[in-house]
Design a protein around this motif. Structure first.
Motif: not given
Length: 187
Positions: A68-78
């Motif tokens: 369910c992660w959005t692209l922004q969630d993924k970028k935040n993890l990185i």
């Protein structure tokens, strides 16, 4: 006079109450010091992202949510990895049913890392993994931002359930509104 035949746990119990749960899920867990590069060498096929637990009546339940992660969630993890921020627990259980590991906790984060390594999205600066220099890739892979926990293969479904719930429901998560409020403070 001290009795050397009494264990540390017994000493604790003799001196007061013992609030520790006997047989807690931690008893079947091993903490392992891996860095992010461990995932770089893994394939998605090594992970069961939709494991099941079985109730008393023999009925199986899938307890993981969908991706369910959005692209922004993924970028935040990185971005968090770049900054060396602790990114929580990844809890895996050894498995012998066609996968190497059941993913007890960390499904979103593991998939995010694998997507990043496969150049499926750029970081917040627009950089893809393939664009990193070899030293930058080694530095990223050397980050220790996760606490890796492995549950024993024969760990009971009750302990798997408790591990999942304890890792996911400890503390009080901040609301998105509060996070946005803190971001809005102009420093």
């Amino acid at each position: 006079m001290e009795n050397n035949n009494i264990s540390e746990r017994q000493k604790f119990t003799e001196n007061g109450i013992n609030p520790l749960i006997n047989g807690c899920w931690h008893d079947d867990m091993q903490l392992v010091n891996f860095n992010i590069g461990w995932f770089y060498g893994q394939s998605r096929e090594a992970f069961n992202f939709d494991p099941v637990i079985t109730d008393k009546n023999g009925q199986e339940f899938h307890y993981q949510r969908d991706l369910c992660w959005t692209l922004q969630d993924k970028k935040n993890l990185i971005d968090s990895i770049y900054l060396g921020i602790n990114c929580g627990y990844i809890v895996l259980k050894s498995n012998d049913t066609g996968y190497d590991y059941d993913v007890i906790d960390g499904k979103q984060r593991i998939n995010c890392l694998m997507d990043f390594f496969e150049n499926k999205f750029p970081d917040s600066n627009g950089n893809y993994w393939k664009d990193f220099s070899k030293p930058a890739q080694r530095f990223f892979n050397g980050r220790n931002c996760f606490t890796f926990c492995f549950l024993r293969e024969n760990c009971s479904d009750e302990k798997v359930k408790r591990a999942f719930l304890n890792v996911n429901f400890t503390g009080v998560p901040m609301s998105k509104e509060h996070i946005e409020f803190v971001k809005s403070i102009n420093i």
